[in-house]
Design an enzyme around this catalytic site. Sequence first.
Site, PDB file in Angstrom:
ATOM      1  N   LYS A 196       5.888  22.405  40.852  1.00  0.00           N
ATOM      2  CA  LYS A 196       5.605  21.451  39.770  1.00  0.00           C
ATOM      3  C   LYS A 196       4.158  21.572  39.300  1.00  0.00           C
ATOM      4  O   LYS A 196       3.898  21.590  38.094  1.00  0.00           O
ATOM      5  CB  LYS A 196       5.910  20.031  40.266  1.00  0.00           C
ATOM      6  CG  LYS A 196       5.643  18.942  39.251  1.00  0.00           C
ATOM      7  CD  LYS A 196       6.456  17.693  39.545  1.00  0.00           C
ATOM      8  CE  LYS A 196       5.930  16.877  40.704  1.00  0.00           C
ATOM      9  NZ  LYS A 196       4.665  16.164  40.439  1.00  0.00           N
ATOM     10  N   SER A 197       3.210  21.675  40.244  1.00  0.00           N
ATOM     11  CA  SER A 197       1.798  21.756  39.848  1.00  0.00           C
ATOM     12  C   SER A 197       1.546  23.004  39.006  1.00  0.00           C
ATOM     13  O   SER A 197       0.841  22.964  37.991  1.00  0.00           O
ATOM     14  CB  SER A 197       0.906  21.823  41.094  1.00  0.00           C
ATOM     15  OG  SER A 197       0.992  20.628  41.815  1.00  0.00           O
ATOM     16  N   SER A 255      -8.937  15.233  45.105  1.00  0.00           N
ATOM     17  CA  SER A 255      -7.797  15.144  44.187  1.00  0.00           C
ATOM     18  C   SER A 255      -7.811  16.309  43.223  1.00  0.00           C
ATOM     19  O   SER A 255      -8.771  16.500  42.469  1.00  0.00           O
ATOM     20  CB  SER A 255      -7.880  13.822  43.405  1.00  0.00           C
ATOM     21  OG  SER A 255      -7.134  13.918  42.214  1.00  0.00           O
ATOM     22  N   GLN A 309      -5.967  16.534  40.695  1.00  0.00           N
ATOM     23  CA  GLN A 309      -5.861  16.020  39.323  1.00  0.00           C
ATOM     24  C   GLN A 309      -7.241  15.687  38.764  1.00  0.00           C
ATOM     25  O   GLN A 309      -7.540  15.991  37.607  1.00  0.00           O
ATOM     26  CB  GLN A 309      -4.943  14.790  39.296  1.00  0.00           C
ATOM     27  CG  GLN A 309      -3.501  15.159  39.636  1.00  0.00           C
ATOM     28  CD  GLN A 309      -2.548  13.981  39.671  1.00  0.00           C
ATOM     29  OE1 GLN A 309      -2.945  12.835  39.457  1.00  0.00           O
ATOM     30  NE2 GLN A 309      -1.291  14.255  39.961  1.00  0.00           N
ATOM     31  N   ASP A 316       1.947  15.034  49.223  1.00  0.00           N
ATOM     32  CA  ASP A 316       3.266  14.685  48.667  1.00  0.00           C
ATOM     33  C   ASP A 316       4.380  14.808  49.705  1.00  0.00           C
ATOM     34  O   ASP A 316       5.511  14.377  49.455  1.00  0.00           O
ATOM     35  CB  ASP A 316       3.596  15.588  47.471  1.00  0.00           C
ATOM     36  CG  ASP A 316       2.655  15.336  46.302  1.00  0.00           C
ATOM     37  OD1 ASP A 316       2.022  14.266  46.262  1.00  0.00           O
ATOM     38  OD2 ASP A 316       2.554  16.219  45.424  1.00  0.00           O
ATOM     39  N   LYS A 356       0.788   6.311  44.287  1.00  0.00           N
ATOM     40  CA  LYS A 356       1.637   7.375  43.738  1.00  0.00           C
ATOM     41  C   LYS A 356       2.730   6.727  42.880  1.00  0.00           C
ATOM     42  O   LYS A 356       2.562   5.606  42.431  1.00  0.00           O
ATOM     43  CB  LYS A 356       2.219   8.221  44.872  1.00  0.00           C
ATOM     44  CG  LYS A 356       1.151   8.982  45.680  1.00  0.00           C
ATOM     45  CD  LYS A 356       0.500  10.085  44.861  1.00  0.00           C
ATOM     46  CE  LYS A 356      -0.473  10.896  45.699  1.00  0.00           C
ATOM     47  NZ  LYS A 356      -1.227  11.865  44.875  1.00  0.00           N
ATOM     48  N   ARG A 362       4.021   4.493  48.525  1.00  0.00           N
ATOM     49  CA  ARG A 362       4.875   5.275  49.432  1.00  0.00           C
ATOM     50  C   ARG A 362       4.737   4.849  50.900  1.00  0.00           C
ATOM     51  O   ARG A 362       5.605   5.185  51.710  1.00  0.00           O
ATOM     52  CB  ARG A 362       4.588   6.776  49.262  1.00  0.00           C
ATOM     53  CG  ARG A 362       5.103   7.300  47.929  1.00  0.00           C
ATOM     54  CD  ARG A 362       4.792   8.755  47.672  1.00  0.00           C
ATOM     55  NE  ARG A 362       5.451   9.199  46.441  1.00  0.00           N
ATOM     56  CZ  ARG A 362       5.190  10.340  45.811  1.00  0.00           C
ATOM     57  NH1 ARG A 362       4.280  11.171  46.291  1.00  0.00           N
ATOM     58  NH2 ARG A 362       5.841  10.654  44.702  1.00  0.00           N
TER      59      ARG A 362
END
Length: 449
Positions: free
Chosen positions: A39-40, A186, A188, A336, A363, A367
């Site tokens: 996905k990344s 991170s 992101q 994740d 998230k 979670r």
Amino acid sequence: MSASVITVEIKQNLPHKLVVRRPESGLSLNGNIRVPGDKSISHRALMLGALAEGETRIEGLLLGEDPRSTASCFQAMGAEVSDLNTELVRVKGIGLDNLLEPVDVLDAGNSGTTLRLMLGILSSHAGRFFTVTGDSSLRSRPMSRVVKPLEQMGAQIWGRDNNSKAPLAVSGQNLKPIHYHSPIASAQVKSCVLLAGLLVEGKTTVTEPALSRDHSERMLQAFGAKLDIDPETNSVSVNGPVKLYGQNVVVPGDISSAAFWLVAGAIVSDSELLIENVGVNPTRTGVLEALEMMGADITRENEREVAGEPVADLRVRSSKLKGCTIEGDIIPRLIDEIPILAVAAVFAEGSTVIKDAAELRVKESDRITVMANQLNAMGASISELPDGMQITGGTPLTGAELDSFTDHRIAMSLAIAALNASGSTEINRAEAASVSYPDFFDTLKSIIK
Ligand SMILES: O=C(O)C1=C[C@@H](OP(=O)(O)O)[C@@H](O)[C@H](O)C1
Ligand SMILES: C=C(OP(=O)(O)O)C(=O)O
């Protein structure tokens, strides 16, 4: 047997309820699996493809909802993306600084990666105005972690809660370079600042407290950007302005998706699974190290490099697991996978402690709370820590009525736990899995023996 073990009850269209009925005689898992594209890497291939000059060809793109959100946002700004449902996806880039002002709100759906990386790109596109939003989960997630460094670069961003929550409005500016010391590890945040720096005159640097996934660095360099990387200090710099050129990208299978099968193969007795073509970039393999610490029988086969990313086939066999402590610098390399590692810990002998993972609370769902409550409803013994969980393994689980809280990783983790729970387990809103793994339930059915 598989058809009667797994059923998905579809009420009208959505939501779906997944029902797992474990036969009294037990079950085992067997077969060869290919997991969908990372996905990344899929997000980054679409974004850099859109910003590059010329055509980018992407093989193995993840067809999950999250990359679809990225594709539609960049299409709305002028990039041409071919039909995503074909084996080879072509992106006709428009070149940096050429993004068109979109005529409507850009919708990142459920995807934090889409929104946070895109904010860096949009902030640096001077003279254009953008509005961005997402689904209810994404609108509740913190954006200040990227808004803050972008504001230091001169970005103009407005939104709720002191400019920290979507919907957000961005007025693109000519930004200035900064050296950003991120308080969190991170990818992101790192990627957002680096992408903002692509158009900036001078050196934009990000230093992070521990190394997070480095797919942006790898792909930016492959597309022609010159980066300075200092592994000693976990720092990356881009010297702008740069030009990007379209490339051929081959997306490996997602280790975060493979993790469900690694844990399933380890905890379900008499099982053996071969998961083919999995990306084993060292910034992502924390899950393999954690499962190894727990005593899982996992081997890497056919190790190779494909288009700048290390790839291997992973074989897992049923194993007797033991508890362990997961903390510190390994956390960003398995962030994740913690929901599914919690499932492994429930079936391990002894105690497992997961610490330094407060990030899990922001998230797609919280979670920590959700996994603790859902697994405890099946009879597990998990107590929440502010930044993780304390899990006492070894208590048998019983089927229960559960909920994904619309979080893809929760839906899939609970389905794996259900394989080892007596009786019947119902997982509501199981369709969340399609955010990162649209075929998850079909694959699950196909390996149950
Ligand atoms: O950059 C990325 O592709 C991602 C980074 C991670 O988030 P953080 O950067 O918030 O840790 C991860 O949890 C997410 O699934 C994907
Ligand atoms: C946290 C995740 O993704 P994102 O932040 O992109 O929504 C994830 O896939 O588990």
